[in-house]
Design a protein around this motif. Structure first.
Motif, PDB file in Angstrom:
ATOM      1  N   UNK A 183     -43.739 -45.969  -1.331  1.00 10.97           N
ATOM      2  CA  UNK A 183     -43.548 -45.067  -0.187  1.00 10.97           C
ATOM      3  C   UNK A 183     -44.771 -45.064   0.722  1.00 10.97           C
ATOM      4  N   UNK A 184     -45.957 -44.947   0.121  1.00  7.77           N
ATOM      5  CA  UNK A 184     -47.181 -44.936   0.915  1.00  7.77           C
ATOM      6  C   UNK A 184     -47.528 -46.319   1.443  1.00  7.77           C
ATOM      7  N   UNK A 185     -47.160 -47.360   0.690  1.00  3.52           N
ATOM      8  CA  UNK A 185     -47.379 -48.727   1.188  1.00  3.52           C
ATOM      9  C   UNK A 185     -46.535 -48.992   2.428  1.00  3.52           C
ATOM     10  N   UNK A 186     -45.306 -48.509   2.455  1.00  6.49           N
ATOM     11  CA  UNK A 186     -44.452 -48.696   3.631  1.00  6.49           C
ATOM     12  C   UNK A 186     -45.019 -47.951   4.842  1.00  6.49           C
ATOM     13  N   UNK A 187     -45.655 -46.804   4.604  1.00  5.66           N
ATOM     14  CA  UNK A 187     -46.291 -46.086   5.713  1.00  5.66           C
ATOM     15  C   UNK A 187     -47.439 -46.916   6.287  1.00  5.66           C
ATOM     16  N   UNK A 188     -48.257 -47.508   5.404  1.00  2.00           N
ATOM     17  CA  UNK A 188     -49.367 -48.335   5.871  1.00  2.00           C
ATOM     18  C   UNK A 188     -48.860 -49.593   6.568  1.00  2.00           C
ATOM     19  N   UNK A 206     -50.360 -51.691  -0.043  1.00  2.00           N
ATOM     20  CA  UNK A 206     -50.317 -50.865  -1.250  1.00  2.00           C
ATOM     21  C   UNK A 206     -51.722 -50.560  -1.751  1.00  2.00           C
ATOM     22  N   UNK A 207     -52.605 -51.584  -1.720  1.00  2.00           N
ATOM     23  CA  UNK A 207     -53.983 -51.369  -2.175  1.00  2.00           C
ATOM     24  C   UNK A 207     -54.702 -50.372  -1.270  1.00  2.00           C
ATOM     25  N   UNK A 208     -54.585 -50.539   0.038  1.00  2.00           N
ATOM     26  CA  UNK A 208     -55.277 -49.646   0.963  1.00  2.00           C
ATOM     27  C   UNK A 208     -54.723 -48.225   0.882  1.00  2.00           C
ATOM     28  N   UNK A 209     -53.405 -48.102   0.729  1.00  2.00           N
ATOM     29  CA  UNK A 209     -52.820 -46.764   0.604  1.00  2.00           C
ATOM     30  C   UNK A 209     -53.298 -46.082  -0.670  1.00  2.00           C
ATOM     31  N   UNK A 210     -53.333 -46.830  -1.766  1.00  2.00           N
ATOM     32  CA  UNK A 210     -53.762 -46.245  -3.044  1.00  2.00           C
ATOM     33  C   UNK A 210     -55.219 -45.802  -2.979  1.00  2.00           C
ATOM     34  N   UNK A 211     -56.098 -46.657  -2.449  1.00  2.00           N
ATOM     35  CA  UNK A 211     -57.512 -46.301  -2.368  1.00  2.00           C
ATOM     36  C   UNK A 211     -57.739 -45.149  -1.398  1.00  2.00           C
ATOM     37  N   UNK A 212     -56.989 -45.139  -0.298  1.00  2.00           N
ATOM     38  CA  UNK A 212     -57.129 -44.040   0.660  1.00  2.00           C
ATOM     39  C   UNK A 212     -56.745 -42.707   0.023  1.00  2.00           C
ATOM     40  N   UNK A 213     -55.671 -42.696  -0.734  1.00  2.00           N
ATOM     41  CA  UNK A 213     -55.242 -41.469  -1.399  1.00  2.00           C
ATOM     42  C   UNK A 213     -56.219 -41.062  -2.494  1.00  2.00           C
ATOM     43  N   UNK A 214     -56.758 -42.048  -3.225  1.00  2.00           N
ATOM     44  CA  UNK A 214     -57.699 -41.718  -4.293  1.00  2.00           C
ATOM     45  C   UNK A 214     -59.018 -41.182  -3.732  1.00  2.00           C
ATOM     46  N   UNK A 222     -47.792 -38.361   8.730  1.00  2.00           N
ATOM     47  CA  UNK A 222     -48.850 -37.709   9.489  1.00  2.00           C
ATOM     48  C   UNK A 222     -50.080 -37.456   8.623  1.00  2.00           C
ATOM     49  N   UNK A 223     -49.850 -37.190   7.350  1.00  2.00           N
ATOM     50  CA  UNK A 223     -50.979 -36.947   6.449  1.00  2.00           C
ATOM     51  C   UNK A 223     -51.816 -38.211   6.262  1.00  2.00           C
ATOM     52  N   UNK A 224     -51.154 -39.360   6.044  1.00  2.00           N
ATOM     53  CA  UNK A 224     -51.899 -40.610   5.905  1.00  2.00           C
ATOM     54  C   UNK A 224     -52.585 -40.977   7.216  1.00  2.00           C
ATOM     55  N   UNK A 225     -51.879 -40.783   8.333  1.00  2.00           N
ATOM     56  CA  UNK A 225     -52.511 -41.039   9.628  1.00  2.00           C
ATOM     57  C   UNK A 225     -53.718 -40.129   9.835  1.00  2.00           C
ATOM     58  N   UNK A 226     -53.574 -38.902   9.391  1.00  2.00           N
ATOM     59  CA  UNK A 226     -54.662 -37.935   9.498  1.00  2.00           C
ATOM     60  C   UNK A 226     -55.880 -38.383   8.693  1.00  2.00           C
ATOM     61  N   UNK A 227     -55.660 -38.858   7.473  1.00  2.00           N
ATOM     62  CA  UNK A 227     -56.764 -39.350   6.646  1.00  2.00           C
ATOM     63  C   UNK A 227     -57.393 -40.587   7.260  1.00  2.00           C
ATOM     64  N   UNK A 228     -56.566 -41.484   7.795  1.00  2.00           N
ATOM     65  CA  UNK A 228     -57.093 -42.672   8.469  1.00  2.00           C
ATOM     66  C   UNK A 228     -57.914 -42.275   9.690  1.00  2.00           C
ATOM     67  N   UNK A 229     -57.421 -41.300  10.414  1.00  2.00           N
ATOM     68  CA  UNK A 229     -58.123 -40.833  11.614  1.00  2.00           C
ATOM     69  C   UNK A 229     -59.500 -40.286  11.262  1.00  2.00           C
ATOM     70  N   UNK A 230     -59.580 -39.552  10.162  1.00  2.00           N
ATOM     71  CA  UNK A 230     -60.864 -38.988   9.740  1.00  2.00           C
ATOM     72  C   UNK A 230     -61.857 -40.068   9.352  1.00  2.00           C
TER      73      UNK A 230
END
Length: 716
Positions: free
Chosen positions: A566-571, A583-591, A673-681
């Motif tokens: 799900x998060x990989x598809x967002x990325x 998938x790797x970038x989404x996982x590390x970003x969330x961690x 929006x949450x993942x975009x928000x984390x990327x934005x930060x």
């Protein structure tokens, strides 16, 4: 080392600023091309498999019962066109209904127009034939077609199986004649008789038929209940549709109101749920108290057993006590969660308000689940039809059935046309060449089981791909909203359609790759469930323990892969990279932001669940009062029902599906929006070169701000 340094060491450095990044629309190229080609080849092969199955299969083999010659009962254009029911010569030889319905009963089976309605034996028929010929005319319809020699000795008739030795009153069920069992004063009877003659000079008890038709009464009772349920649907379908339409309207209004009054509405939802549960506790206590002293109200539930009429349970005090305890526990859990998570809820409300604003700009996303539903419906229908055609492929296979003693030719294939002239009839007296199943000896027929597995695997792959396409499409649409510096003027004209086109044109391979991994895990889980079902009677405890551990591990693995996909598809929707990198970038970003993920994301899910609970619960309560005629104003409009819980359960289940469809879009919006928000930060710092794309509300919560020049541009 600080928390940031530890996270960076474990899960990589935060993403650096990329001056070439201009949102999810730009810098696209095809990803995972090899998997895309493989996916297309598999789809073409799946189509070929369906064509082959349709050529060799015949669904009539499922619809129509088959006699001992392999001929269909009731098939139009055949000799059995008017003979729609299957009759068993000697049902006493059948061990169980499972044997009957699988056409493996070791007795001759014949297509007839109607089931017998009286007790009779062939010997009785012969004795009355000379007096009244109508006895033979009635009996002969259950004999072999073309046989018309009532003077033939009974011994020879039984040996050649020209006619059954007896007939018993029967009624058709599943197009087969089963004994017409009835219970009179607790005694099992057939046509009001407890004994009958078996045609061999013996008097048998009706209970002797019980083993041959074991469980038939339960099935017939279930059929009666099914007819009543069908009648309830016929009388209440109009009101069920009204309830589902109300759910759809309320769900749509609920999401739209979040754009303007997210905080007020969600606090109202929370307290409304608390109030509804509190009312439920009071109502359960009132019912519990009012039943005190009433005869039969103190009987334990386990003494009642299973009852189709749920009103029986509502007359027991123990039922209302159990309801009250469950509601009290639920109320306590909700209150404790509100006390400890009240600050995080305020942050989650800000994300929900931003998500509602995004959906307000892209209203078409609310109806995208219809496209996913249609794709899933096509996949399910294609899989089911192909599975039916595969299971009915092949020609009729006949096997030797030995009815007397041991026979070395038992269960071997035979030819019914020459069977009576073969040596088998001499070596195995009473043996017969009966239809067994449909199959064959060709390579195609030998690998039908493998083809069924392939059919199942590709079905899982396509289903997961349809879901992945929906997630990536929605994520791309909402990402285009977030990364628009001036909202909504910088957004594309048709963000949902544009995102759908990007997902199909550039990222079919990546979506297929993620779906493939998930489909493989799901296939393994299905195989483990199949093995578990086969080993239920086994005594090897270690094997059971190992299988249980494997099932648990693969269940957890499936949940993790769904979360990661799900998060990989967002990325993928944001950056357009391949599946593994995303998938790797989404996982590390969330961690790197695990605390925010654990609190904000789950609190948001909890609030959305409360919204679904309020909508489904409200519609369910309204339906309950309506179908039980407790709303006096429209009590006369309520339909007459056998089981009021039938339309009630349908309305509740349908309401949940509708609310879930709307809220799934909203949940995808918040996650994106949450993942975009984390990327934005991580990417930006608010300077002129690296301004924040987030809304002013989010910047205010985090004490972030853009420079005045950038704020002026963003506000325009």
């Amino acid at each position: 080392m600080g928390r940031r340094e530890i996270a960076a060491a474990a899960f990589g450095e935060p993403r650096k600023f990329d001056p070439t990044f201009k949102g999810p629309i730009h810098n696209r190229h095809c990803t995972d091309v090899l998997c895309c080609v493989l996916f297309i080849v598999v789809i073409l092969g799946y189509i070929a498999l369906g064509v082959i199955a349709w050529v060799h299969g015949d669904p009539k083999k499922v619809v129509y019962p088959t006699d001992s010659r392999g001929q269909f009962c009731g098939q139009k254009g055949s000799v059995n066109e008017n003979k729609t029911i299957l009759f068993y010569f000697n049902i006493l030889k059948c061990a169980s209904p499972v044997v009957l319905t699988s056409l493996q009963c070791p007795t001759k089976q014949l297509c007839v127009e109607k089931c017998p309605n009286r007790f009779a034996t062939y010997i009785d028929m012969k004795s009355f034939f000379g007096v009244n010929g109508t006895y033979w005319e009635y009996y002969r319809q259950f004999c072999q077609p073309g046989f018309n020699n009532p003077r033939k000795s009974a011994v020879q008739v039984m040996r050649d199986e020209d006619c059954p030795s007896m007939i018993i009153p029967s009624r058709p069920f599943l197009r087969r004649c089963f004994p017409d069992f009835t219970t009179k004063n607790g005694i099992l009877t057939v046509a009001n008789k407890t004994t009958f003659r078996d045609g061999h000079g013996k008097t048998r008890n009706v209970t002797d038929l019980r083993d041959a038709a074991k469980g038939i009464n339960y099935v017939l009772d279930a059929r009666e209940v099914g007819m009543k349920i069908f009648e309830d649907y016929t009388n209440s379908w109009y009101w069920i549709l009204i309830g589902l339409v109300i759910t759809m309207v309320v769900s749509l209004l609920f999401i739209l109101l979040l754009r303007f009054t997210a905080g007020i509405l969600f606090w109202f939802v929370i307290f409304a749920v608390i109030g509804v549960i509190g009312y439920g506790i009071w109502h359960c206590y009132w019912e519990y108290s009012s039943l005190k002293g009433k005869p039969g109200s103190d009987i334990p539930i386990y003494d009642i057993g299973f009852q189709t009429d749920l009103r029986v349970y509502l007359q027991l005090r123990q039922t209302w006590l159990a309801f009250m305890i469950l509601l009290c526990i639920l109320e306590l859990i909700i209150i404790l969660m509100l006390i400890f998570l009240r600050k995080r809820i305020c942050i989650a409300i800000a994300l929900l308000r931003e998500g509602s604003k995004a959906i307000g700009y892209i209203m078409s996303t609310l109806f995208y689940p219809i496209i996913t539903f249609l794709l899933l419906a096509i996949c399910i229908c294609y899989w089911a039809v192909t599975a039916i055609f595969l299971s009915t492929s092949g020609e009729a296979v006949y096997k030797v059935l030995a009815t007397q003693g041991q026979c070395k030719y038992a269960n071997t294939t035979c030819n019914p046309e020459i069977f009576n002239t073969s040596n088998i009839t001499k070596l195995c007296p009473g043996a017969q060449c009966a239809f067994a199943f449909y199959g064959g000896e060709t390579v195609y027929h030998k690998y039908i089981f493998i083809l069924q597995l392939c059919n199942l695997f590709v079905f899982l792959w396509l289903v997961n791909f349809a879901i992945a396409l929906g997630q990536c499409t929605l994520a791309g649409a909402f990402a285009s909203y977030y990364w628009a510096f001036k909202k909504p003027s910088d957004m594309p004209s048709f963000p949902l359609l544009a995102s759908f086109g990007r997902a199909l044109r550039y990222h079919t391979g990546s979506l297929a790759f993620g779906s493939l991994i998930l489909a493989l895990v799901q296939l393994v889980r299905i195989i483990l469930e199949y093995l578990d079902n086969k080993l239920k009677g086994a005594q090897n405890k270690f094997a059971k323990f190992l299988l249980c551990c494997l099932k648990c591990c693969f269940w957890c693995l499936e949940k993790f892969i769904k979360f990661l996909n799900r998060n990989a598809y967002i990325m993928i929707a944001i950056y357009g990279k391949n599946f593994c990198t995303s998938a790797k970038e989404a996982f590390f970003l969330l961690m790197r932001n695990v605390v925010r993920v654990a609190v904000l994301d789950k609190v948001t899910d909890f609030l959305l669940f409360l919204g679904k609970l309020l909508i489904v619960g409200g519609v369910g309560v309204l339906a309950f009062f309506f179908f039980t005629r407790r709303i006096t104003i429209i009590a006369e409009e309520a339909p007459s029902l056998n089981y009021y819980w039938v339309p009630l359960a349908t309305v509740i289940f349908g309401s949940y599906l509708i609310a879930h469809g709307f809220f799934s879009v909203y949940a995808m919006c918040v996650d994106t929006l949450f993942l975009c928000f984390l990327e934005d930060l991580e990417r930006n710092d608010g300077s002129e070169e690296r301004p924040y794309f987030m809304s002013k509300t989010l910047m205010k919560i985090l004490n972030k701000r853009n420079r005045e020049g950038e704020e002026m541009k963003q506000s325009r």
